[in-house]
Write a protein that holds these residues in place. Structure first.
Motif, PDB file in Angstrom:
ATOM      1  N   UNK A  34      23.280  13.258  17.996  1.00  0.00           N
ATOM      2  CA  UNK A  34      22.404  13.831  19.010  1.00  0.00           C
ATOM      3  C   UNK A  34      21.384  14.770  18.208  1.00  0.00           C
ATOM      4  N   UNK A  35      21.808  15.539  17.379  1.00  0.00           N
ATOM      5  CA  UNK A  35      21.045  16.525  16.689  1.00  0.00           C
ATOM      6  C   UNK A  35      19.888  15.521  16.139  1.00  0.00           C
ATOM      7  N   UNK A  36      19.955  14.486  15.451  1.00  0.00           N
ATOM      8  CA  UNK A  36      19.184  13.643  14.692  1.00  0.00           C
ATOM      9  C   UNK A  36      18.225  13.077  15.864  1.00  0.00           C
ATOM     10  N   UNK A  37      18.485  12.624  17.041  1.00  0.00           N
ATOM     11  CA  UNK A  37      17.950  11.903  18.126  1.00  0.00           C
ATOM     12  C   UNK A  37      17.218  13.086  18.619  1.00  0.00           C
ATOM     13  N   UNK A  38      17.538  14.330  18.932  1.00  0.00           N
ATOM     14  CA  UNK A  38      16.562  15.272  19.602  1.00  0.00           C
ATOM     15  C   UNK A  38      15.645  15.518  18.600  1.00  0.00           C
ATOM     16  N   UNK A  39      15.840  15.596  17.379  1.00  0.00           N
ATOM     17  CA  UNK A  39      14.704  15.776  16.191  1.00  0.00           C
ATOM     18  C   UNK A  39      13.795  14.710  16.321  1.00  0.00           C
ATOM     19  N   UNK A  40      14.032  13.543  16.186  1.00  0.00           N
ATOM     20  CA  UNK A  40      13.313  12.505  16.146  1.00  0.00           C
ATOM     21  C   UNK A  40      12.293  12.233  17.453  1.00  0.00           C
TER      22      UNK A  40
END
Length: 60
Positions: free
Chosen positions: A8-14
């Motif tokens: 989820x953290x990577x998806x939010x960053x992207x």
């Protein structure tokens, strides 16, 4: 890498980073380069946003 990308953290960053670049690109660049940059970043942001919505747990 396969376990890292759908977190989820990577998806939010992207989502946030690419959306920000898609909004700012037409202001910083000119012509076809601005359009293609905004479109490409927008597609990546849209894909990350869809992945975030799809992984949202259903409320009972």
């Amino acid at each position: 890498m396969k376990r890292f990308l759908p977190s989820r953290a990577v998806l939010w960053f992207l989502f946030l980073f690419n959306l920000g670049v898609a909004v700012v690109a037409p202001l910083a660049l000119d012509g076809a380069q601005a359009v293609m940059t905004a479109a490409g970043m927008g597609v990546v942001a849209l894909g990350a946003g869809v992945a975030l919505l799809r992984d949202t747990p259903e409320s009972a």
